[in-house]
Scaffold this motif. Structure first.
Motif, PDB file in Angstrom:
ATOM      1  N   THR A 189      -3.534   5.680  -5.850  1.00 46.51           N
ATOM      2  CA  THR A 189      -4.941   5.729  -6.194  1.00 46.51           C
ATOM      3  C   THR A 189      -5.074   6.208  -7.634  1.00 46.51           C
ATOM      4  O   THR A 189      -4.806   7.377  -7.935  1.00 46.51           O
ATOM      5  N   LEU A 190      -5.466   5.324  -8.538  1.00 44.12           N
ATOM      6  CA  LEU A 190      -5.704   5.748  -9.902  1.00 44.12           C
ATOM      7  C   LEU A 190      -6.864   6.732  -9.925  1.00 44.12           C
ATOM      8  O   LEU A 190      -7.840   6.594  -9.184  1.00 44.12           O
ATOM      9  N   THR A 191      -6.782   7.723 -10.787  1.00 37.16           N
ATOM     10  CA  THR A 191      -7.884   8.663 -10.927  1.00 37.16           C
ATOM     11  C   THR A 191      -9.014   8.016 -11.723  1.00 37.16           C
ATOM     12  O   THR A 191      -8.835   6.971 -12.356  1.00 37.16           O
ATOM     13  N   ASN A 192     -10.174   8.642 -11.698  1.00 37.08           N
ATOM     14  CA  ASN A 192     -11.326   8.085 -12.404  1.00 37.08           C
ATOM     15  C   ASN A 192     -11.056   7.926 -13.888  1.00 37.08           C
ATOM     16  O   ASN A 192     -11.428   6.910 -14.494  1.00 37.08           O
ATOM     17  N   ARG A 193     -10.417   8.920 -14.506  1.00 35.62           N
ATOM     18  CA  ARG A 193     -10.148   8.826 -15.942  1.00 35.62           C
ATOM     19  C   ARG A 193      -9.136   7.730 -16.232  1.00 35.62           C
ATOM     20  O   ARG A 193      -9.230   7.036 -17.256  1.00 35.62           O
ATOM     21  N   GLU A 194      -8.156   7.539 -15.350  1.00 35.23           N
ATOM     22  CA  GLU A 194      -7.172   6.474 -15.546  1.00 35.23           C
ATOM     23  C   GLU A 194      -7.830   5.100 -15.462  1.00 35.23           C
ATOM     24  O   GLU A 194      -7.500   4.188 -16.231  1.00 35.23           O
ATOM     25  N   ILE A 195      -8.770   4.934 -14.543  1.00 33.64           N
ATOM     26  CA  ILE A 195      -9.484   3.663 -14.422  1.00 33.64           C
ATOM     27  C   ILE A 195     -10.341   3.422 -15.657  1.00 33.64           C
ATOM     28  O   ILE A 195     -10.402   2.300 -16.180  1.00 33.64           O
ATOM     29  N   HIS A 196     -10.996   4.457 -16.150  1.00 31.20           N
ATOM     30  CA  HIS A 196     -11.817   4.298 -17.358  1.00 31.20           C
ATOM     31  C   HIS A 196     -10.947   3.892 -18.546  1.00 31.20           C
ATOM     32  O   HIS A 196     -11.363   3.063 -19.366  1.00 31.20           O
ATOM     33  N   PHE A 197      -9.748   4.449 -18.632  1.00 36.27           N
ATOM     34  CA  PHE A 197      -8.835   4.080 -19.708  1.00 36.27           C
ATOM     35  C   PHE A 197      -8.413   2.623 -19.578  1.00 36.27           C
ATOM     36  O   PHE A 197      -8.321   1.894 -20.581  1.00 36.27           O
ATOM     37  N   LEU A 200       0.822  -1.195   0.000  1.00 35.09           N
ATOM     38  CA  LEU A 200       0.000   0.000   0.000  1.00 35.09           C
ATOM     39  C   LEU A 200       0.865   1.258   0.000  1.00 35.09           C
ATOM     40  O   LEU A 200       1.970   1.264   0.555  1.00 35.09           O
ATOM     41  N   GLY A 201       0.351   2.315  -0.595  1.00 38.95           N
ATOM     42  CA  GLY A 201       1.047   3.585  -0.610  1.00 38.95           C
ATOM     43  C   GLY A 201       0.697   4.425   0.611  1.00 38.95           C
ATOM     44  O   GLY A 201      -0.026   3.976   1.512  1.00 38.95           O
ATOM     45  N   PRO A 202       1.196   5.656   0.672  1.00 39.39           N
ATOM     46  CA  PRO A 202       0.844   6.564   1.779  1.00 39.39           C
ATOM     47  C   PRO A 202      -0.666   6.773   1.854  1.00 39.39           C
ATOM     48  O   PRO A 202      -1.372   6.720   0.844  1.00 39.39           O
ATOM     49  N   ASN A 203      -1.164   6.997   3.069  1.00 37.23           N
ATOM     50  CA  ASN A 203      -2.594   7.193   3.319  1.00 37.23           C
ATOM     51  C   ASN A 203      -3.422   5.966   2.920  1.00 37.23           C
ATOM     52  O   ASN A 203      -4.593   6.091   2.570  1.00 37.23           O
ATOM     53  N   GLY A 204      -2.803   4.789   2.993  1.00 39.48           N
ATOM     54  CA  GLY A 204      -3.517   3.567   2.657  1.00 39.48           C
ATOM     55  C   GLY A 204      -3.979   3.507   1.221  1.00 39.48           C
ATOM     56  O   GLY A 204      -4.953   2.818   0.892  1.00 39.48           O
ATOM     57  N   ALA A 205      -3.266   4.209   0.335  1.00 40.08           N
ATOM     58  CA  ALA A 205      -3.693   4.311  -1.058  1.00 40.08           C
ATOM     59  C   ALA A 205      -3.338   3.059  -1.845  1.00 40.08           C
ATOM     60  O   ALA A 205      -2.228   2.540  -1.741  1.00 40.08           O
ATOM     61  N   PHE A 206      -4.288   2.579  -2.635  1.00 31.84           N
ATOM     62  CA  PHE A 206      -4.011   1.521  -3.598  1.00 31.84           C
ATOM     63  C   PHE A 206      -5.182   1.405  -4.564  1.00 31.84           C
ATOM     64  O   PHE A 206      -6.288   1.903  -4.312  1.00 31.84           O
ATOM     65  N   VAL A 250     -22.511 -13.398 -14.642  1.00 31.04           N
ATOM     66  CA  VAL A 250     -21.861 -14.697 -14.818  1.00 31.04           C
ATOM     67  C   VAL A 250     -21.653 -14.948 -16.312  1.00 31.04           C
ATOM     68  O   VAL A 250     -22.473 -14.563 -17.152  1.00 31.04           O
ATOM     69  N   ASN A 251     -20.531 -15.609 -16.629  1.00 34.01           N
ATOM     70  CA  ASN A 251     -20.189 -15.976 -18.014  1.00 34.01           C
ATOM     71  C   ASN A 251     -20.061 -14.760 -18.936  1.00 34.01           C
ATOM     72  O   ASN A 251     -20.315 -14.850 -20.143  1.00 34.01           O
ATOM     73  N   THR A 252     -19.683 -13.639 -18.359  1.00 34.55           N
ATOM     74  CA  THR A 252     -19.485 -12.403 -19.123  1.00 34.55           C
ATOM     75  C   THR A 252     -18.239 -11.693 -18.616  1.00 34.55           C
ATOM     76  O   THR A 252     -18.061 -11.539 -17.398  1.00 34.55           O
ATOM     77  N   TRP A 253     -17.398 -11.264 -19.528  1.00 33.19           N
ATOM     78  CA  TRP A 253     -16.216 -10.513 -19.122  1.00 33.19           C
ATOM     79  C   TRP A 253     -16.618  -9.120 -18.634  1.00 33.19           C
ATOM     80  O   TRP A 253     -17.375  -8.413 -19.308  1.00 33.19           O
ATOM     81  N   GLN A 254     -16.141  -8.749 -17.448  1.00 34.09           N
ATOM     82  CA  GLN A 254     -16.360  -7.411 -16.911  1.00 34.09           C
ATOM     83  C   GLN A 254     -15.085  -6.923 -16.231  1.00 34.09           C
ATOM     84  O   GLN A 254     -14.311  -7.714 -15.680  1.00 34.09           O
ATOM     85  N   HIS A 255     -14.895  -5.610 -16.287  1.00 35.02           N
ATOM     86  CA  HIS A 255     -13.716  -5.009 -15.664  1.00 35.02           C
ATOM     87  C   HIS A 255     -14.101  -4.447 -14.303  1.00 35.02           C
ATOM     88  O   HIS A 255     -15.070  -3.699 -14.163  1.00 35.02           O
ATOM     89  N   LEU A 256     -13.345  -4.841 -13.289  1.00 39.59           N
ATOM     90  CA  LEU A 256     -13.585  -4.385 -11.918  1.00 39.59           C
ATOM     91  C   LEU A 256     -12.384  -3.591 -11.430  1.00 39.59           C
ATOM     92  O   LEU A 256     -11.235  -4.007 -11.614  1.00 39.59           O
ATOM     93  N   ALA A 257     -12.656  -2.457 -10.802  1.00 43.69           N
ATOM     94  CA  ALA A 257     -11.593  -1.656 -10.192  1.00 43.69           C
ATOM     95  C   ALA A 257     -12.009  -1.251  -8.786  1.00 43.69           C
ATOM     96  O   ALA A 257     -13.147  -0.819  -8.566  1.00 43.69           O
ATOM     97  N   ILE A 258     -11.094  -1.432  -7.838  1.00 43.53           N
ATOM     98  CA  ILE A 258     -11.276  -1.002  -6.452  1.00 43.53           C
ATOM     99  C   ILE A 258     -10.286   0.126  -6.207  1.00 43.53           C
ATOM    100  O   ILE A 258      -9.069  -0.071  -6.289  1.00 43.53           O
ATOM    101  N   GLN A 259     -10.797   1.310  -5.894  1.00 37.86           N
ATOM    102  CA  GLN A 259      -9.975   2.513  -5.725  1.00 37.86           C
ATOM    103  C   GLN A 259     -10.061   2.964  -4.266  1.00 37.86           C
ATOM    104  O   GLN A 259     -11.149   3.221  -3.755  1.00 37.86           O
ATOM    105  N   VAL A 260      -8.909   3.056  -3.597  1.00 36.19           N
ATOM    106  CA  VAL A 260      -8.892   3.396  -2.169  1.00 36.19           C
ATOM    107  C   VAL A 260      -7.912   4.534  -1.919  1.00 36.19           C
ATOM    108  O   VAL A 260      -6.775   4.517  -2.413  1.00 36.19           O
ATOM    109  N   TYR A 261      -8.367   5.523  -1.150  1.00 32.90           N
ATOM    110  CA  TYR A 261      -7.476   6.574  -0.642  1.00 32.90           C
ATOM    111  C   TYR A 261      -7.965   6.958   0.744  1.00 32.90           C
ATOM    112  O   TYR A 261      -9.097   7.415   0.918  1.00 32.90           O
TER     113      TYR A 261
END
Length: 383
Positions: free
Chosen positions: A276-284, A140-146, A205-216
């Protein structure tokens, strides 16, 4: 010290335009046809803060003028600085799908949409040996960021673990993520002990989906397939404390450390970021498409304020906050005066040219057939 007096040009272009096809009796609609359209100068580098070859300067001084005669003979110095205050590229990630062992199968045929040719998926079966122990420990990074980002294709509706990290000394959970067809669960360690958080709304189920967990710090956001239509996360929650890491720990991908909650299905491109990736970075990461903004789109938000303010793209706000919040952070340099300020539709910003005798400003109104009724150009020139 010598300061150059630069041309400060504030331009507002308003064209009253009507499509030729509008029928008789319709009153023409007034629009700002030049707002946020492609804009350029001749010479190509015509903005303060750059050399003629396009090299960016740390800053350049100019003299601000006003309506008072005093400002003509005395210099009131201001600074023009175009460099981004935060990062301009995605941070380095730690890949988690390494050393899969004998049970986890590498699958090159059933891969996520848009996968790079040759990039495989990893198939986890219902077997105690079907897990991956990453070769590099996610820290984890500073401030519990990941940030966790992963492509998932579930083969079961039940709740299963995609990753867990535990301390070696006491066996305390540092964090764990479980997914199902109905919810996403997040276990995490704080200074006060173990806490659990559930997000209603799971993965298909049975479908590809992208999941992102953003924490700061104490803010966690979940993204499914990038940004929602309103450019926000799927959900944002307040944690009961920052996540507390450990220097000695064990990580498993695909099941709990004790072998329980076996994940069944496929994973691909599972990455951990100590920031913590930004919202636009996660969308990319999820779509391969960068959400553009008109003003200095390369400048990214800071980790602690990961969302571009939709009301003023010069600033960033926290997830879960109202668009009108006063709690903001600069996305661009506070002293930036880029060319895109000339037609951003914001009277609070202004473009400052480079030190040139002549500059031509071009605004491309792009495709369309228009009837021009009025053309208003407002210039404020200060030497």
């Amino acid at each position: 010290m010598c300061y150059r007096r630069m041309l400060m040009l504030t331009i507002c272009v308003i064209l009253e335009l009507v499509a030729v096809c509008i029928g008789q009796g319709s009153f023409p609609k007034l629009i700002n046809a030049g707002q946020e359209k492609p804009i350029s100068t001749i010479p190509p580098v015509g903005t303060c803060g750059y050399l003629a070859d396009g090299t960016q300067l740390p800053g350049s001084a100019f003299c601000r003028s006003s309506i008072t005669p005093y400002s003509v003979t005395h210099c009131s110095q201001s600074l023009c600085a175009q460099q981004c205050p935060h990062r301009t590229e995605n941070p380095i990630s730690t890949p988690l799908l390494t050393s899969p062992g004998t049970c986890v199968t590498i699958d090159s045929s059933t891969v996520r949409p848009g996968a790079v040719p040759g990039s495989p998926a990893y198939f986890f079966r219902d077997n105690p040996l079907c897990y991956i122990a990453p070769t590099t420990m996610p820290v984890l990074g500073p401030n519990g960021a990941f940030t966790l980002t992963v492509w998932l294709r579930l083969d079961t509706t039940a709740s299963r673990t995609i990753i867990e990290k535990k301390t070696n000394s006491q066996g305390d959970i540092i964090f764990a993520v479980m997914v199902s067809s109905t919810q996403i669960d997040f276990d995490y360690r704080t200074v006060s002990g173990l806490r659990t958080l559930s997000i209603q709304g799971g993965l298909a189920v049975n479908t590809w989906q992208h999941l992102a967990i953003q924490v700061y710090d104490t803010k966690m956001s979940v993204f499914i397939n990038g940004l929602e239509p309103d450019n926000t996360p799927f959900d944002t929650r307040i944690l009961q404390g920052a996540v507390v890491d450990s220097t000695t720990a064990t990580v498993k991908v695909g099941q709990r450390i004790n072998g329980a909650s076996q994940y069944i299905g496929r994973m691909q491109e599972f990455n951990f970021y100590s920031k913590t990736l930004t919202n636009r970075e996660i969308h990319f990461e999820a779509t391969g498409q960068w959400p553009e903004v008109h003003v200095q789109t390369q400048c990214r938000c800071p980790d602690s304020y990961p969302r571009v303010n939709p009301l003023d793209s010069r600033f960033c706000i926290k997830n879960g906050e109202a668009d009108i919040t006063d709690d903001t952070e600069w996305r661009v340099n506070e002293n930036a005066h880029p060319l895109t300020f000339a037609n951003d539709g914001d009277l609070g910003s202004y473009w400052i040219s480079s030190f040139n005798d002549f500059i031509t400003l071009d605004i491309d109104l792009e495709n369309g057939q228009y009837q021009v009724n009025n053309n208003f150009i407002q210039l404020c020139i200060i030497y």
